[in-house]
Design an enzyme around this catalytic site. Structure first.
Site, PDB file in Angstrom:
ATOM      1  N   ASP A 271      -0.648   7.261  10.255  1.00  0.00           N
ATOM      2  CA  ASP A 271      -1.469   6.343  11.055  1.00  0.00           C
ATOM      3  C   ASP A 271      -0.572   5.315  11.752  1.00  0.00           C
ATOM      4  O   ASP A 271      -1.016   4.220  12.066  1.00  0.00           O
ATOM      5  CB  ASP A 271      -2.512   5.654  10.174  1.00  0.00           C
ATOM      6  CG  ASP A 271      -1.862   4.794   9.085  1.00  0.00           C
ATOM      7  OD1 ASP A 271      -0.610   4.771   8.995  1.00  0.00           O
ATOM      8  OD2 ASP A 271      -2.598   4.146   8.321  1.00  0.00           O
TER       9      ASP A 271
ATOM     10  N   HIS B 240       1.511   4.253   7.492  1.00  0.00           N
ATOM     11  CA  HIS B 240       1.565   4.910   6.186  1.00  0.00           C
ATOM     12  C   HIS B 240       2.200   6.297   6.305  1.00  0.00           C
ATOM     13  O   HIS B 240       2.334   6.823   7.410  1.00  0.00           O
ATOM     14  CB  HIS B 240       0.165   4.974   5.567  1.00  0.00           C
ATOM     15  CG  HIS B 240      -0.383   3.627   5.247  1.00  0.00           C
ATOM     16  ND1 HIS B 240      -1.215   2.946   6.109  1.00  0.00           N
ATOM     17  CD2 HIS B 240      -0.175   2.803   4.190  1.00  0.00           C
ATOM     18  CE1 HIS B 240      -1.518   1.760   5.572  1.00  0.00           C
ATOM     19  NE2 HIS B 240      -0.891   1.654   4.404  1.00  0.00           N
TER      20      HIS B 240
ATOM     21  N   SER C 136       0.818  -1.224   0.000  1.00  0.00           N
ATOM     22  CA  SER C 136       0.000   0.000   0.000  1.00  0.00           C
ATOM     23  C   SER C 136       0.845   1.264   0.000  1.00  0.00           C
ATOM     24  O   SER C 136       0.387   2.302  -0.489  1.00  0.00           O
ATOM     25  CB  SER C 136      -0.934   0.012   1.215  1.00  0.00           C
ATOM     26  OG  SER C 136      -0.205  -0.093   2.415  1.00  0.00           O
TER      27      SER C 136
END
Lengths: 241, 241
Positions: free
Chosen positions: B190, B193, B11
């Site tokens: 977070d 990320h 991600s």
């Protein structure tokens, strides 16, 4: 492999992956579905674009085979063509009639090569003449801007007409941006190039046209299993072919 | 056609074209020289990456010919492998030994296909465990984060070792980020990320490695004449082939 969208244009395309740029926003939106490929050439007008068209999009691929057709392609020229013929950027100027003819030639050449590709025209943005005087490219003691909003509007109108004559979609950025009263400050950083908010308008308008023609996340196939679809108890099941 | 850089990872790669992202920054930097192509797969670990490797990078191109080799390729996995095996994201966990073996397999498979391509490993970033508790992916009443910084550090160390064993460069993001005292807030949104500042670190570190190996604007050939090189008195001269 994933389908491709090419972004073909001048500096407003070349800079479209800078912070907040409309090209990067498209690449992010389609991050699992499409490749967004940048072909922006700062300073170019349609006359120069036409000269290099077969080098921007080779008719044969890397290995001699036919190049894979993109699903979509944006053609975004006119801001340089619209430079006034008697001001300091005159060497970029292209007469209005020739601009329209050049756009027709670019579109027909691309359509001939890739009959199924969605070609989307984008008009030049409006011009804030005071912004151009505050941010000239070169020293400009004349007191006159090298571009006017009126001239940009004539080129935008010719771009819209070309799209209609070719039967392809168009984003009329010149008109769309001026619907917002504070467009000069909100959308333009130097009277010509786009702020983050201006980039957002281009992204949203391009997205509308793509989605109208089926290029939406709902209809495109994601590349490889999405995380949300992976079974926590048997993750490898998702990767069996 | 322009050479390509692939960004392959989880991600943190998939989101690299979001606002301020390191992938978009690379694409912007190389806007006239290289194509930066996104192959990020949210949630993936090296076990899953290995299962799909030949679908991410086909061994033959669109028309049956050999796929053109990219000039460079980033491999950026480990953040998911390092999920703890007894917490809610256990289905993403990969044992440390297997992670290292998987990375070796990925690198050797890519090197076999593309012997001249620069392969660059990137370690997982550090983890802010409080950030993970404040921003869990799913409800997490346990009071324990699904990732720890210590575990991420073990995987980062294995990634660095793998790069050394393969003789390829590596960005040790885990170590680099923690050199800045306020790394938790400055670099992580977070706990896992990246913020814009965190993305900037990745961009700068990747750029250093690319430039060390000749992938710099000074050494790469620009695609088509640059605006600064066009003769104002005879613009078309630049476009003669």
């Amino acid at each position: 492999m994933r389908p491709t969208i090419y972004l073909f244009g001048d500096s407003i395309t070349e800079a479209s992956f800078a912070d907040g740029g409309w090209g990067a926003a498209l690449a992010n939106h389609f991050c699992r579905t499409l490749d967004v490929v940048l072909r922006g050439y700062s300073g170019y007008n349609t006359r120069w674009a036409l000269k290099v068209l077969d080098r921007v999009f080779p008719t044969v691929g890397h290995d001699g085979a036919a190049a894979a057709p993109p699903v979509a392609l944006t053609v975004f020229f006119g801001a340089n063509d619209a430079c006034l013929p008697d001001r300091y950027a005159a060497f970029q100027h292209v007469p209005l009639d020739e601009y329209k003819q050049n756009l027709h030639s670019i579109v027909s050449s691309l359509k001939k090569q890739w009959p199924k590709t969605l070609i989307l025209l984008i008009t030049p943005p409006p011009i804030d003449e005071d912004g151009r005087l505050r941010h000239p490219f070169v020293e400009n003691p004349s007191g006159f801007p090298e571009r006017t909003n009126e001239a940009a509007g004539s080129f935008a109108k010719a771009c819209v007409e070309t799209a209609e004559e070719c039967g392809i979609p168009v984003v009329d950025l010149w008109t769309r941006m001026q619907q917002y009263p504070d467009w000069r400050k909100a959308y333009l950083s130097d009277g010509l190039h786009l702020t983050k908010e201006g980039n957002k308008v281009v992204f949203e308008e391009v997205m509308k046209k793509l989605e109208e023609r089926g290029l939406s996340l709902e209809k495109l196939k994601a590349d490889l299993p999405l995380f949300a679809d992976i079974d926590h108890d048997d993750p490898l099941k998702a990767f069996q072919q």
